[in-house]
Motif scaffolding. Structure first.
Motif, PDB file in Angstrom:
ATOM      1  N   VAL A   1       0.714  -1.209   0.108  1.00 33.92           N
ATOM      2  CA  VAL A   1       0.027  -0.167   0.055  1.00 33.92           C
ATOM      3  C   VAL A   1       0.811   1.495  -0.007  1.00 33.92           C
ATOM      4  O   VAL A   1       0.601   2.280  -0.717  1.00 33.92           O
ATOM      5  CB  VAL A   1      -1.114   0.172   1.247  1.00 33.92           C
ATOM      6  CG1 VAL A   1      -1.706   1.204   1.180  1.00 33.92           C
ATOM      7  CG2 VAL A   1      -2.042  -1.228   0.980  1.00 33.92           C
ATOM      8  N   ILE A   2       1.772   1.402   0.792  1.00 35.51           N
ATOM      9  CA  ILE A   2       2.782   2.558   0.890  1.00 35.51           C
ATOM     10  C   ILE A   2       3.622   2.791  -0.416  1.00 35.51           C
ATOM     11  O   ILE A   2       3.547   3.745  -0.918  1.00 35.51           O
ATOM     12  CB  ILE A   2       3.674   2.457   2.194  1.00 35.51           C
ATOM     13  CG1 ILE A   2       2.680   2.711   3.507  1.00 35.51           C
ATOM     14  CG2 ILE A   2       4.536   3.651   2.133  1.00 35.51           C
ATOM     15  CD1 ILE A   2       3.421   2.352   4.823  1.00 35.51           C
ATOM     16  N   VAL A   3       4.353   1.666  -1.001  1.00 38.58           N
ATOM     17  CA  VAL A   3       4.983   1.833  -1.938  1.00 38.58           C
ATOM     18  C   VAL A   3       4.264   2.186  -3.315  1.00 38.58           C
ATOM     19  O   VAL A   3       4.661   2.917  -3.930  1.00 38.58           O
ATOM     20  CB  VAL A   3       5.916   0.410  -2.292  1.00 38.58           C
ATOM     21  CG1 VAL A   3       6.435   0.460  -3.581  1.00 38.58           C
ATOM     22  CG2 VAL A   3       6.864   0.330  -1.194  1.00 38.58           C
TER      23      VAL A   3
ATOM     24  N   GLY B   1      -0.420  -1.192 -11.036  1.00 39.38           N
ATOM     25  CA  GLY B   1       0.742  -2.263 -11.405  1.00 39.38           C
ATOM     26  C   GLY B   1       1.350  -2.779 -10.057  1.00 39.38           C
ATOM     27  O   GLY B   1       1.516  -3.905 -10.012  1.00 39.38           O
ATOM     28  N   LEU B   2       1.738  -1.808  -9.028  1.00 40.18           N
ATOM     29  CA  LEU B   2       2.449  -2.234  -7.919  1.00 40.18           C
ATOM     30  C   LEU B   2       1.473  -2.897  -6.916  1.00 40.18           C
ATOM     31  O   LEU B   2       1.793  -3.986  -6.287  1.00 40.18           O
ATOM     32  CB  LEU B   2       2.844  -0.998  -7.323  1.00 40.18           C
ATOM     33  CG  LEU B   2       4.090  -0.500  -7.976  1.00 40.18           C
ATOM     34  CD1 LEU B   2       4.582   0.902  -7.501  1.00 40.18           C
ATOM     35  CD2 LEU B   2       5.350  -1.487  -8.230  1.00 40.18           C
ATOM     36  N   PHE B   3       0.078  -2.696  -7.083  1.00 42.81           N
ATOM     37  CA  PHE B   3      -0.891  -3.545  -6.069  1.00 42.81           C
ATOM     38  C   PHE B   3      -0.846  -4.854  -6.894  1.00 42.81           C
ATOM     39  O   PHE B   3      -0.642  -5.806  -6.190  1.00 42.81           O
ATOM     40  CB  PHE B   3      -2.427  -2.902  -6.412  1.00 42.81           C
ATOM     41  CG  PHE B   3      -3.243  -3.979  -6.033  1.00 42.81           C
ATOM     42  CD1 PHE B   3      -3.479  -4.057  -4.417  1.00 42.81           C
ATOM     43  CD2 PHE B   3      -4.119  -4.647  -6.745  1.00 42.81           C
ATOM     44  CE1 PHE B   3      -4.450  -4.646  -4.108  1.00 42.81           C
ATOM     45  CE2 PHE B   3      -5.362  -5.559  -6.454  1.00 42.81           C
ATOM     46  CZ  PHE B   3      -5.292  -5.414  -5.012  1.00 42.81           C
ATOM     47  N   LEU B   4      -0.920  -5.261  -7.960  1.00 39.81           N
ATOM     48  CA  LEU B   4      -0.587  -6.481  -8.584  1.00 39.81           C
ATOM     49  C   LEU B   4       0.862  -7.212  -8.304  1.00 39.81           C
ATOM     50  O   LEU B   4       0.532  -8.153  -8.138  1.00 39.81           O
ATOM     51  CB  LEU B   4      -0.876  -6.351 -10.055  1.00 39.81           C
ATOM     52  CG  LEU B   4      -2.413  -6.109 -10.482  1.00 39.81           C
ATOM     53  CD1 LEU B   4      -2.467  -5.798 -12.010  1.00 39.81           C
ATOM     54  CD2 LEU B   4      -3.611  -7.297 -10.149  1.00 39.81           C
ATOM     55  N   VAL B   5       1.740  -6.303  -8.383  1.00 41.51           N
ATOM     56  CA  VAL B   5       2.854  -6.979  -7.907  1.00 41.51           C
ATOM     57  C   VAL B   5       2.963  -7.357  -6.669  1.00 41.51           C
ATOM     58  O   VAL B   5       3.358  -8.637  -6.134  1.00 41.51           O
ATOM     59  CB  VAL B   5       4.157  -5.894  -8.200  1.00 41.51           C
ATOM     60  CG1 VAL B   5       5.302  -6.286  -7.541  1.00 41.51           C
ATOM     61  CG2 VAL B   5       4.279  -6.043  -9.732  1.00 41.51           C
ATOM     62  N   GLY B   6       2.449  -6.421  -5.568  1.00 39.19           N
ATOM     63  CA  GLY B   6       2.301  -6.990  -4.251  1.00 39.19           C
ATOM     64  C   GLY B   6       1.287  -8.123  -4.089  1.00 39.19           C
ATOM     65  O   GLY B   6       1.667  -8.875  -3.243  1.00 39.19           O
TER      66      GLY B   6
END
Length: 193
Positions: A90-92, A130-135
């Motif tokens: 969430v933060i990143v 995109g970063l949500f999916l990576v997470g």
């Protein structure tokens, strides 16, 4: 003397945009036009701040967005799976969505301001989702697989893209692109005052 006034004005604008980010995210947690789909308008003030004040202000607004998501219950489904993974994801994603939007705007604004705001408005939800999916892949994949099977998806990737992120992403992207002229107008007004 002029330097400190400019700094104070930028601080005031950043504070105002931070308040708008917090309010919009809290409202998004409670208003779901389609059950299970949370549409957030919070990316708009992040893009405005990133374009008006720069990448670091965009990162700050993204952090405010992330902290609000965490505090207001927007990530409660993920906390029991991995508290650390939830915090990191969430933060990143919030910080980098704002930072990247500001960076893209700064890189393109001297060539074409309209192109710069459109690209920043596109980059912000792309980085966020995109970063949500990576997470999801890094921290929550076994649970995502179970959720996908329960929802009738053949594989976890399809569920992650279509069930968790797809509709939200497309609506947020469309809103950002359609309102890009308004964002540009706000940026220009902010620079004139």
């Amino acid at each position: 003397m002029k330097q400190s006034k400019l700094g104070a004005r930028q601080l005031a604008v950043a504070a105002m945009l931070t308040a708008i980010v917090v309010v919009l995210q809290v409202v998004a947690n409670f208003i779901q036009p389609v059950p299970g789909v949370s549409i957030s308008l919070v990316l708009l003030p992040i893009v405005v701040g990133a374009a008006l004040l720069g990448p670091w202000a965009g990162a700050w607004l993204g952090l405010a967005f992330a902290v609000t998501v965490l505090v207001s219950g927007g990530a409660t489904a993920f906390f029991p799976i991995s508290m650390g993974g939830t915090l990191i994801t969430v933060i990143v994603k919030g910080v980098l969505a704002g930072y990247c939007a500001g960076l893209v705007y700064r890189l393109l604004e001297h060539k074409n301001q309209y192109l710069a705001i459109i690209c920043a408005a596109i980059v912000c939800p792309c980085v966020n989702t995109g970063l949500f999916l990576v997470g999801c892949r890094l921290f929550f994949w076994p649970t995502i697989t179970q959720w996908g099977q329960a929802a009738g998806f053949e594989n976890a990737a399809a569920y992650a893209f279509l069930g968790l992120a797809g509709v939200n992403f497309l609506v947020e992207l469309a809103i950002n692109v359609l309102l890009a002229p308004v964002i540009l107008r706000l940026v220009n007004l902010g620079r004139k005052s």
